[in-house]
Design an enzyme around this catalytic site. Structure first.
Site, PDB file in Angstrom:
ATOM      1  N   ASP A  20      -3.483   4.285  -2.092  1.00  0.00           N
ATOM      2  CA  ASP A  20      -4.491   4.739  -1.137  1.00  0.00           C
ATOM      3  C   ASP A  20      -4.443   6.257  -0.995  1.00  0.00           C
ATOM      4  O   ASP A  20      -3.919   6.791  -0.024  1.00  0.00           O
ATOM      5  CB  ASP A  20      -4.247   4.050   0.209  1.00  0.00           C
ATOM      6  CG  ASP A  20      -5.340   4.323   1.224  1.00  0.00           C
ATOM      7  OD1 ASP A  20      -6.454   4.710   0.819  1.00  0.00           O
ATOM      8  OD2 ASP A  20      -5.067   4.147   2.427  1.00  0.00           O
ATOM      9  N   LEU A  21      -5.013   6.947  -1.984  1.00  0.00           N
ATOM     10  CA  LEU A  21      -5.023   8.411  -1.979  1.00  0.00           C
ATOM     11  C   LEU A  21      -6.377   8.988  -1.576  1.00  0.00           C
ATOM     12  O   LEU A  21      -6.511  10.193  -1.431  1.00  0.00           O
ATOM     13  CB  LEU A  21      -4.611   8.951  -3.353  1.00  0.00           C
ATOM     14  CG  LEU A  21      -3.217   8.537  -3.815  1.00  0.00           C
ATOM     15  CD1 LEU A  21      -2.908   9.145  -5.178  1.00  0.00           C
ATOM     16  CD2 LEU A  21      -2.154   8.913  -2.797  1.00  0.00           C
ATOM     17  N   LYS A  22      -7.379   8.134  -1.414  1.00  0.00           N
ATOM     18  CA  LYS A  22      -8.701   8.561  -0.953  1.00  0.00           C
ATOM     19  C   LYS A  22      -9.218   9.764  -1.754  1.00  0.00           C
ATOM     20  O   LYS A  22      -9.490  10.828  -1.200  1.00  0.00           O
ATOM     21  CB  LYS A  22      -8.668   8.872   0.539  1.00  0.00           C
ATOM     22  CG  LYS A  22      -8.298   7.679   1.398  1.00  0.00           C
ATOM     23  CD  LYS A  22      -8.165   8.089   2.857  1.00  0.00           C
ATOM     24  CE  LYS A  22      -7.772   6.924   3.726  1.00  0.00           C
ATOM     25  NZ  LYS A  22      -6.370   6.514   3.572  1.00  0.00           N
ATOM     26  N   PHE A  23      -9.376   9.569  -3.048  1.00  0.00           N
ATOM     27  CA  PHE A  23      -9.851  10.653  -3.909  1.00  0.00           C
ATOM     28  C   PHE A  23     -11.137  11.257  -3.365  1.00  0.00           C
ATOM     29  O   PHE A  23     -12.056  10.534  -2.974  1.00  0.00           O
ATOM     30  CB  PHE A  23     -10.116  10.151  -5.332  1.00  0.00           C
ATOM     31  CG  PHE A  23      -8.935   9.523  -6.014  1.00  0.00           C
ATOM     32  CD1 PHE A  23      -7.675  10.090  -5.953  1.00  0.00           C
ATOM     33  CD2 PHE A  23      -9.083   8.353  -6.731  1.00  0.00           C
ATOM     34  CE1 PHE A  23      -6.596   9.516  -6.586  1.00  0.00           C
ATOM     35  CE2 PHE A  23      -8.015   7.763  -7.385  1.00  0.00           C
ATOM     36  CZ  PHE A  23      -6.765   8.352  -7.313  1.00  0.00           C
TER      37      PHE A  23
ATOM     38  N   LYS B   3       0.854  -1.187   0.000  1.00  0.00           N
ATOM     39  CA  LYS B   3       0.000   0.000   0.000  1.00  0.00           C
ATOM     40  C   LYS B   3       0.887   1.232   0.000  1.00  0.00           C
ATOM     41  O   LYS B   3       1.773   1.379   0.840  1.00  0.00           O
ATOM     42  CB  LYS B   3      -0.920   0.053   1.213  1.00  0.00           C
ATOM     43  CG  LYS B   3      -1.842   1.289   1.152  1.00  0.00           C
ATOM     44  CD  LYS B   3      -2.404   1.686   2.499  1.00  0.00           C
ATOM     45  CE  LYS B   3      -1.391   2.322   3.369  1.00  0.00           C
ATOM     46  NZ  LYS B   3      -1.647   3.632   3.918  1.00  0.00           N
TER      47      LYS B   3
ATOM     48  N   ASP C 228     -13.064  14.939  -4.549  1.00  0.00           N
ATOM     49  CA  ASP C 228     -13.049  16.235  -5.204  1.00  0.00           C
ATOM     50  C   ASP C 228     -14.245  16.270  -6.142  1.00  0.00           C
ATOM     51  O   ASP C 228     -15.090  15.377  -6.119  1.00  0.00           O
ATOM     52  CB  ASP C 228     -11.733  16.401  -5.987  1.00  0.00           C
ATOM     53  CG  ASP C 228     -11.327  17.860  -6.190  1.00  0.00           C
ATOM     54  OD1 ASP C 228     -12.222  18.723  -6.276  1.00  0.00           O
ATOM     55  OD2 ASP C 228     -10.120  18.135  -6.278  1.00  0.00           O
ATOM     56  N   ILE C 229     -14.298  17.265  -6.997  1.00  0.00           N
ATOM     57  CA  ILE C 229     -15.381  17.307  -7.974  1.00  0.00           C
ATOM     58  C   ILE C 229     -15.215  16.129  -8.940  1.00  0.00           C
ATOM     59  O   ILE C 229     -14.091  15.639  -9.137  1.00  0.00           O
ATOM     60  CB  ILE C 229     -15.426  18.661  -8.727  1.00  0.00           C
ATOM     61  CG1 ILE C 229     -14.149  18.888  -9.535  1.00  0.00           C
ATOM     62  CG2 ILE C 229     -15.682  19.808  -7.748  1.00  0.00           C
ATOM     63  CD1 ILE C 229     -14.197  20.106 -10.447  1.00  0.00           C
TER      64      ILE C 229
END
Length: 171
Positions: free
Chosen positions: A63-66, A36, A68-69
């Site tokens: 694991d960047l945890k998007f 990870k 946003d729009i």
């Protein structure tokens, strides 16, 4: 349930710098299949770190945890997939449109698109923390709601705390 190699059942978190992460990757070679890469390592090293681990024979959970729009999440999922990530995370709180855009971005990148997991309620959050951000439903109820939203928008799986794991399997 399908039999899987034990090495595929554990993802080793590399929440450290490049030098230490490479040392660990070499030590884990042949013992673990998944690594990870979180925000700290990825933001320091960029997409090249994903390629490095792929070249060493690992599968990579980016694991960047998007969150946003939808347009930005679509582009982020596409870019992360092109970097070679096998699994990506997205926040379930971002809306159905954002979750769908995440899947679309992953699909645009490659035929064998990266799998996607939605974060339900961060494992560090309790009821007080949810209330602080205006969510009054119980943690388990919020996790279930977000899991259903993720599933309805083409996300492959979820991330939840062990406290909700049994209920999520039932759901």
């Amino acid at each position: 349930m399908l039999e899987t190699d034990a090495r595929d059942r554990v993802i080793v978190a590399l929440d450290c710098d490049r030098e230490r992460s490479l040392e660990l990757a070499h030590e884990l070679s042949g013992h673990a299949a998944w690594l990870k890469v979180g925000m700290t390592l990825y933001y320091a090293e960029g997409p090249e770190i994903v390629k490095t681990f792929k070249d060493l024979g690992f599968k990579v959970f980016l694991d960047l945890k998007f969150h946003d729009i939808p347009h930005q999440v679509r582009g982020a999922a596409r870019s992360a997939s092109l970097a070679g990530a096998d699994l990506l995370s997205v926040h379930g709180l971002g809306s159905g449109a954002m979750l769908a855009a995440c899947r679309e971005g992953a699909e645009e990148a490659r035929e064998d698109r990266a799998k996607l997991v939605a974060i339900t309620v961060l494992t560090s959050m309790n009821q007080d923390a949810l209330s602080e951000i205006g969510v009054e439903s119980p943690v388990a109820e919020e996790a279930a709601r977000l899991a259903k939203l993720a599933q309805a928008n083409g996300i492959d799986g979820i991330v939840c705390s062990p406290m909700e794991a049994h209920d999520m399997r039932e759901l």
